[in-house]
Design a protein around this motif. Structure first.
Motif, mmCIF file in Angstrom:
data_model
loop_
_atom_site.group_PDB
_atom_site.id
_atom_site.type_symbol
_atom_site.label_atom_id
_atom_site.label_comp_id
_atom_site.label_asym_id
_atom_site.label_seq_id
_atom_site.Cartn_x
_atom_site.Cartn_y
_atom_site.Cartn_z
ATOM 1 N N GLU A 100 0.819 -1.207 0.000
ATOM 2 C CA GLU A 100 0.000 0.000 0.000
ATOM 3 C C GLU A 100 0.859 1.267 0.000
ATOM 4 O OE1 GLU A 100 0.027 -1.491 4.342
ATOM 5 O OE2 GLU A 100 0.087 -2.320 2.301
ATOM 6 N N TYR B 69 -0.010 -2.502 -9.536
ATOM 7 C CA TYR B 69 -1.224 -2.146 -8.798
ATOM 8 C C TYR B 69 -2.261 -3.269 -8.859
ATOM 9 C CZ TYR B 69 -5.629 0.047 -7.595
ATOM 10 O OH TYR B 69 -6.841 0.319 -7.020
ATOM 11 N N TYR C 122 -2.987 -5.027 -5.360
ATOM 12 C CA TYR C 122 -4.270 -4.625 -4.786
ATOM 13 C C TYR C 122 -5.190 -5.828 -4.627
ATOM 14 C CZ TYR C 122 -8.141 -1.459 -3.716
ATOM 15 O OH TYR C 122 -9.147 -0.789 -3.084
ATOM 16 N N LYS D 171 -6.183 -1.861 1.770
ATOM 17 C CA LYS D 171 -6.881 -1.161 0.695
ATOM 18 C C LYS D 171 -7.478 0.154 1.197
ATOM 19 C CE LYS D 171 -8.111 -5.357 -1.892
ATOM 20 N NZ LYS D 171 -9.217 -6.239 -2.340
ATOM 21 N N ASN E 197 -6.534 3.836 -0.246
ATOM 22 C CA ASN E 197 -7.565 4.686 -0.833
ATOM 23 C C ASN E 197 -7.662 6.024 -0.118
ATOM 24 O OD1 ASN E 197 -8.190 2.714 -2.704
ATOM 25 N ND2 ASN E 197 -9.880 1.866 -1.509
ATOM 26 N N TRP F 195 -6.535 5.248 -9.815
ATOM 27 C CA TRP F 195 -6.592 4.113 -8.893
ATOM 28 C C TRP F 195 -7.649 4.278 -7.793
ATOM 29 C CZ3 TRP F 195 -0.588 3.272 -8.162
ATOM 30 C CH2 TRP F 195 -0.070 2.724 -9.353
#
Length: 214
Positions: free
Chosen positions: A165, A184, A188, A196, A200, A213
């Motif tokens: 991450e 990615y 991911y 995640k 984000n 993304w």
């Protein structure tokens, strides 16, 4: 484990400074297999250990250069004489074919060109310097973004590596670069929900106008 990763770990593991594998090799350590060809070896380190790393790499036969930006680098021959304008240095031996150095009129300043043929033996290592504070790893481009060290640095047996991450956050600045979208997609897909969510949230902070993304 990739042979070059194993060799760089053997080179660094008994030193007093902290380090972790980063770049695409760290994605592979997280995935558990080699997902694509990588150009070189990237190592995460901390600013406080910079001079010790330079001294050690010199002692092992590597020439050490600090990046200056604009396609130039400074050969470090004296740790007391550094520009310190970028967070990365690269170390190479005389037989390294990955970097071409072109002397300039200024002492120890070289124009540089990288040849992305892929590293086949350990004659090039790049160190990227970072900060940590109060048990947190600080994202270099925005130190308000942080991650607990125990979550930022993961381990594959005896090999420390940067968590996916955090690594993807660095790669997010250039998602169209060759291999980054694949990194990615694969990473991911294997990350847990907490990883995640952290990524984000960090992407939302960095790119309030949106990102591919997100």
């Amino acid at each position: 484990m990739n042979q070059l990763v194993q060799e760089v770990v053997e080179l660094l593991e008994e030193q007093e400074f902290e380090y972790a594998v980063c770049g695409g090799q760290a994605i592979d350590l997280f995935l558990g297999y080699e997902s694509r060809k990588h150009g070189d070896i990237d190592i995460l380190a901390y600013w406080k250990d910079r001079n010790n790393i330079i001294t050690y790499m010199n002692s092992r036969g590597f020439q050490v250069y600090e990046m200056l930006g604009g396609g130039y680098a400074h050969k470090i021959t004296d740790i007391k004489e550094q520009y310190l304008v970028k967070r990365n240095i690269f170390c190479c031996t005389d037989d390294c074919e990955l970097v071409h150095l072109m002397p300039t009129e200024k002492k120890d300043i070289y124009g540089i060109e990288f040849d992305h043929v892929g590293e086949t033996k350990l004659n090039f290592v790049e160190f990227l310097f970072n900060d940590k504070e109060e048990g947190n790893f600080l994202y270099a481009r925005n130190k308000e973004i942080k991650r607990e060290l125990g979550k930022a640095i993961l381990w594959d047996k005896k090999v420390p590596y940067l968590a996916p991450e955090m690594l993807l956050l660095y790669k997010s600045t250039d998602p169209n670069r060759e291999g980054y979208q694949q990194d990615y997609d694969l990473a991911y897909g294997k990350m847990d929900q907490e990883q995640k969510a952290w990524l984000n949230n960090a992407l939302t902070i960095l790119y309030p106008q949106g990102h591919i993304w997100l």
